[in-house]
Design an enzyme around this catalytic site. Structure first.
Site, short mmCIF file in Angstrom:
data_model
loop_
_atom_site.label_atom_id
_atom_site.label_comp_id
_atom_site.label_asym_id
_atom_site.label_seq_id
_atom_site.Cartn_x
_atom_site.Cartn_y
_atom_site.Cartn_z
N SER A 124 25.28 38.85 48.05
CA SER A 124 26.49 38.11 47.73
C SER A 124 26.98 38.41 46.32
O SER A 124 27.38 39.52 46.03
CB SER A 124 26.25 36.61 47.94
OG SER A 124 27.43 35.89 47.75
N ASP B 25 34.29 36.71 46.79
CA ASP B 25 32.99 36.99 46.20
C ASP B 25 32.47 38.32 46.75
O ASP B 25 33.15 39.01 47.51
CB ASP B 25 32.00 35.83 46.42
CG ASP B 25 31.58 35.65 47.87
OD1 ASP B 25 32.27 36.18 48.77
OD2 ASP B 25 30.56 34.97 48.11
#
Length: 455
Positions: free
Chosen positions: A100, A244
């Protein structure tokens, strides 16, 4: 062979650690074998982000699965929600290789069962960890008589078509949108999803680069949206969107470059999803979202359901209640029509459709969904989480008109303000979120609670 120490690697919802210090392709292969054993799958799907180590780890995982006779479909470079799409559309368990927004030296695996159902600590991850630990000592399990196949499949166009079937953007007015992909997977998905829409897209950092040369791909940190805010103002754009690293979360700024609260986005999308479902349905929100969220849900005919913070709790409640939508204040948005999984892209499309479906600017559109003054999340490092929580409780439980609940940490509510203090599961932190009917009251409550936490 030494037993691998997976205590730091296997988290509550996923696998995440530094490569090669904490894990490598040898361990990834064992994870692939363990994953298919625990899910009982005969076929799986895998995908990966743009980190330099992702293709190798992903392929090693596929080898481990194929050795046990399981067929693997590799969709290659993708966002996390694109992997959830593949898991849902193909009805296969899936594994996404990403860390992530973590720094470049990290990598990880987000796993799900068929139909994008979550695999967390209580839903298979603990068993996967046990198998990998055992096999790291004894060697990999005995291969199947016939090895599974590993094939490639491109799902990007199908993923885009599915999202666009859920939001009508054909008739919106033309919008100018700045998109900051943070050198993450939004740079891969946005061009295909936005193609042919009435959008003038200004791309920022669309080059896939897992070393994150421009800024960390975590838009919740204000430092990481400074470039986007500046560019929106320079371009005179209608809005800005930041994704993100694995593009499962989206963050929105208005035409002035001011951040739009994820609670306001939750309320806006909830009102649209309720309208689409005939003005009824359940909407999940976690306990640190704004008071605005349950209010807007009820005003639009829906039923709000409050949960703990964390995607496994949201997804479990979505499934239990048959909810149509769920939102978290961390900018994760979950949709029934997306297998209860979270997708930042679908939330972004809803914001674009709402803005483009009327004439006013985004700031005035979201004002109706942003009714209170919030502190945002404030972290404090403490030596004794339980002791400090008890001190906060002791200070407030004696007051008139105070409601206390301990669904997740400690929530204190009065008619004019509320706050929640909850411990981090992974670090010696307490997290404070406060909200009030006006800025001055919120600041007073915030500072009072922080003084107790940090005493």
């Amino acid at each position: 062979m030494a037993v691998a120490d997976l205590s730091q690697l296997v988290k509550a919802y996923d696998v995440r650690g530094v490569v090669p210090d904490q894990w490598d392709e040898t361990l990834a292969e064992l994870f692939g074998a363990a994953f298919v054993q625990v899910t009982g799958a005969s076929a799986i799907v895998t995908g990966h982000d743009m980190r330099p180590t992702s293709p190798g780890l992903s392929r090693a995982f596929a080898r481990g699965a194929a050795a046990l006779g399981v067929d693997v479909t590799e969709i290659g470079l993708c966002s996390t929600d694109q992997l959830y799409y593949a898991s849902g559309a193909l009805n296969l368990p899936g594994a996404m290789f990403t860390a992530s927004h973590n720094p470049a030296q990290y990598n990880g695996i987000k796993m799900c069962r068929a139909g994008a159902a979550p695999v967390g600590q209580d839903t298979g991850l603990a068993e996967i960890r046990e198998l990998v630990e055992r096999w790291s000592e004894t060697g990999a399990p005995e291969p199947a008589a016939s090895t599974g196949t590993i094939t490639q499949r491109d799902t990007l166009e199908d993923y885009a078509a599915h999202l666009l079937s859920l939001v009508d953007l054909a008739s919106i007015r033309p919008l100018k949108v700045v998109v900051d992909a943070g050198n993450g997977m939004g740079g891969h998905t946005v061009p295909t999803v936005f193609a042919g829409l009435p959008l003038d897209t200004v791309p920022m950092y669309f080059e896939l680069d897992g070393t994150f040369p421009n800024h960390e791909a975590n838009p919740l940190d204000p430092a990481n949206i400074v470039d986007l805010q500046k560019r929106v103002r320079e371009e005179g754009a209608d809005l800005g969107i930041a994704f993100d690293g694995d593009a499962d979360r989206c963050f929105v700024v208005d035409e002035h470059g001011d951040p739009v609260s994820p609670s306001a986005v939750t309320a806006l999308v909830a009102s649209r999803e309720l309208a689409r479902h005939g003005g009824k349905g359940t909407v999940i929100h976690n306990l640190i979202t704004s008071w605005s969220v349950p209010e807007v849900v009820e005003e639009n005919g829906g039923t709000p359901v409050r949960t703990r913070v964390g995607h496994s709790f949201i997804k479990a409640e979505m499934a239990r209640t048959g909810a149509i939508f769920g939102g978290e204040h961390s900018a994760h948005y979950y949709f029934k029509d997306f297998w209860n999984a979270d997708t930042g892209m679908l939330a972004a499309l809803h914001v674009l459709a709402a803005l483009g479906g009327q004439d006013g600017p985004l700031s005035s559109l979201v004002a109706q969904y942003d009714r209170y003054a919030g502190s945002g999340e404030i972290n404090s490092t403490v030596a004794d989480q339980a002791g400090r929580l008890a001190a906060v409780r002791a200070a407030y439980e004696v007051r008139e008109g105070v409601q206390i609940d301990e669904l997740d940490g400690l929530t204190i509510t009065t008619p004019d303000w509320w706050f929640n203090v909850r411990p981090s599961n992974t670090e010696p932190l307490l997290r404070l979120n406060a909200e009030a009917r006006d800025e001055a009251t919120m600041a007073k409550v915030r500072d009072e609670v922080l003084a107790i936490i940090r005493a």
